[in-house]
Motif scaffolding. Structure first.
Motif, mmCIF file in Angstrom:
data_model
loop_
_atom_site.group_PDB
_atom_site.id
_atom_site.type_symbol
_atom_site.label_atom_id
_atom_site.label_comp_id
_atom_site.label_asym_id
_atom_site.label_seq_id
_atom_site.Cartn_x
_atom_site.Cartn_y
_atom_site.Cartn_z
ATOM 1 N N GLU A 85 -7.635 -1.379 4.712
ATOM 2 C CA GLU A 85 -7.048 -0.195 4.272
ATOM 3 C C GLU A 85 -7.819 1.007 5.000
ATOM 4 O O GLU A 85 -9.194 0.870 5.153
ATOM 5 C CB GLU A 85 -7.562 0.113 2.742
ATOM 6 N N ASP B 214 -2.833 2.401 8.179
ATOM 7 C CA ASP B 214 -2.224 3.113 6.661
ATOM 8 C C ASP B 214 -0.643 3.284 7.009
ATOM 9 O O ASP B 214 -0.045 2.871 8.234
ATOM 10 C CB ASP B 214 -2.812 4.262 6.534
ATOM 11 N N GLY B 215 -0.139 3.901 6.282
ATOM 12 C CA GLY B 215 1.389 4.031 6.128
ATOM 13 C C GLY B 215 1.861 5.027 7.547
ATOM 14 O O GLY B 215 2.895 4.806 8.079
ATOM 15 N N THR C 16 1.717 2.868 10.667
ATOM 16 C CA THR C 16 2.901 2.010 10.836
ATOM 17 C C THR C 16 4.117 2.818 11.015
ATOM 18 O O THR C 16 5.152 2.266 11.752
ATOM 19 C CB THR C 16 3.246 1.178 9.484
ATOM 20 N N SER C 17 4.450 4.055 10.428
ATOM 21 C CA SER C 17 5.338 4.848 10.805
ATOM 22 C C SER C 17 5.498 5.257 12.286
ATOM 23 O O SER C 17 6.516 5.254 13.013
ATOM 24 C CB SER C 17 5.254 6.078 9.734
ATOM 25 N N GLN D 161 4.856 -2.589 7.070
ATOM 26 C CA GLN D 161 4.149 -2.549 5.461
ATOM 27 C C GLN D 161 4.240 -3.662 5.046
ATOM 28 O O GLN D 161 3.004 -4.060 4.365
ATOM 29 C CB GLN D 161 4.706 -1.453 4.767
ATOM 30 N N ARG D 162 5.139 -4.666 5.107
ATOM 31 C CA ARG D 162 5.141 -5.898 4.687
ATOM 32 C C ARG D 162 3.946 -6.798 5.285
ATOM 33 O O ARG D 162 3.160 -7.710 4.773
ATOM 34 C CB ARG D 162 6.500 -6.541 4.728
ATOM 35 N N CYS D 163 4.009 -6.622 6.484
ATOM 36 C CA CYS D 163 2.885 -7.141 7.334
ATOM 37 C C CYS D 163 1.198 -6.874 6.828
ATOM 38 O O CYS D 163 0.406 -7.790 6.690
ATOM 39 C CB CYS D 163 2.861 -6.980 8.734
ATOM 40 N N LEU D 164 1.023 -5.501 6.535
ATOM 41 C CA LEU D 164 0.064 -5.146 6.095
ATOM 42 C C LEU D 164 -0.409 -5.748 4.734
ATOM 43 O O LEU D 164 -1.556 -6.260 4.477
ATOM 44 C CB LEU D 164 -0.168 -3.723 5.915
ATOM 45 N N THR D 165 0.449 -5.756 3.910
ATOM 46 C CA THR D 165 0.260 -6.381 2.840
ATOM 47 C C THR D 165 0.088 -7.997 2.798
ATOM 48 O O THR D 165 -0.604 -8.366 1.938
ATOM 49 C CB THR D 165 1.684 -6.231 1.815
ATOM 50 N N GLN E 117 9.412 0.231 9.885
ATOM 51 C CA GLN E 117 8.100 0.647 8.954
ATOM 52 C C GLN E 117 7.898 -0.207 7.759
ATOM 53 O O GLN E 117 7.000 -0.828 7.523
ATOM 54 C CB GLN E 117 8.214 2.123 8.630
ATOM 55 N N ARG E 118 9.031 -0.564 7.238
ATOM 56 C CA ARG E 118 9.055 -1.234 6.037
ATOM 57 C C ARG E 118 8.769 -2.615 6.314
ATOM 58 O O ARG E 118 7.793 -3.293 5.609
ATOM 59 C CB ARG E 118 10.246 -1.371 5.363
#
Length: 300
Positions: A44, A48-49, A52-53, A32-36, A28-29
């Motif tokens: 958005e 969301d989180g 990805t989770s 999240q870096r991919c989203l950023t 997931q981390r």
């Protein structure tokens, strides 16, 4: 002594669950870096989180024997599928626009460079480059390209059905035709990527057979998804198997048949490819349990 043994078993089981959840947390981390890193691609809201989770969890529980690095590309491929699905189902407004989207993705999946102004192409190109670095890609790259083509064309087919049904319900496909188009789910595409990235020699030799079994699981998962997301699909105007029959029970009975068919194939596969059979079995079981309570998309 019996009580102590039971406590020991519970501790071991909990520790294993914790290990798998830690594997998912690492995945997931990375997502999240991919989203950023791609704010122009992953809007958005839908991305969301929680999304990805859920992606990282299904991958970790399907292949808990893998290290986080071995699942990184698979997780990213699932994220690409979600982004592609969003653009096909929610953003494409015309057949011409859809064709440009599909053809662009097909070119990149074949190894051509992405267009600089197409973020989804750039994301897929990075996936392709990472996969191409795998030792087996020179021999199995054709399987990846074939799976990508099948999924992309299946997504286009579903869009065409959905659009035609908006004007004429007689244009709806039969349930059999709909299931023949189950590559729009893209789980086999992701599985092929996973096997190319992490597979051993015996996996490589059995890849054609693995695709057949994966397709059987994919058809079952198509109906697992539809039975759980019917209300959302009605709101969103998406196609769903329940819309194609007179009674929901027809889809429920077909799912039972597909699960039995997939189970038979998995039992046969387990003899020669036990890990790959376990991977597909866990994928089917986890997703079935997951959809009893929630959905990947968190958008109402």
């Amino acid at each position: 002594m019996a009580q102590r043994s039971a406590i020991s078993d519970d501790l071991q089981q909990a520790a294993e669950h914790g290990r798998v959840c830690a594997l998912a947390a690492q995945g997931q981390r990375d997502l999240q870096r991919c989203l950023t890193a791609h704010p122009d691609l992953f809007a958005e809201g839908p991305f969301d989180g929680a999304l990805t989770s859920t992606i990282a969890l299904v991958t970790a529980f399907s292949a808990p024997w893998c290290a986080a690095a071995e699942l990184r590309l698979t997780n990213r491929a699932v994220l690409w599928v979600f982004a592609l699905d969003w653009q096909v189902d929610r953003l494409a407004t015309s057949a011409a626009e859809l064709d440009r989207l599909v053809q662009g993705q097909l070119r990149v999946a074949d190894g051509e460079p992405p267009s600089a102004d197409e973020p989804l192409q750039r994301f897929l190109a990075a996936l392709h480059d990472d996969l191409a670095a795998a030792p087996a890609f020179d021999r199995l790259g054709g399987a990846w390209r074939a799976a990508a083509r099948r999924s992309l064309l299946a997504m286009r087919q579903e869009w065409q059905w959905k659009t035609a049904m908006g004007d004429d319900l007689r244009a709806r496909p039969s349930l059999a035709e709909y299931l023949d188009n189950a590559d729009n789910l893209a789980s086999t595409l992701v599985n092929v990527l996973q096997w190319i990235r992490t597979g051993a020699a015996e996996t490589e030799a059995a890849l054609d057979r693995l695709v057949i079994v994966s397709d059987a699981v994919q058809r079952a998962l198509r109906l697992v998804n539809d039975l759980s997301t019917y209300e959302r699909d009605l709101r969103w105007g998406d196609l769903n198997a329940i819309m194609l029959v007179d009674d929901r029970s027809v889809v429920e009975q077909e799912l039972k048949r597909l699960v039995a068919e997939a189970t038979d194939l998995l039992e046969e596969l387990r003899v020669d490819c036990p890990r790959e059979a376990a991977y597909l079995t866990r994928q089917l079981g986890y997703t079935t349990g997951f959809y009893r309570s929630t959905d990947f998309w968190g958008v109402s």
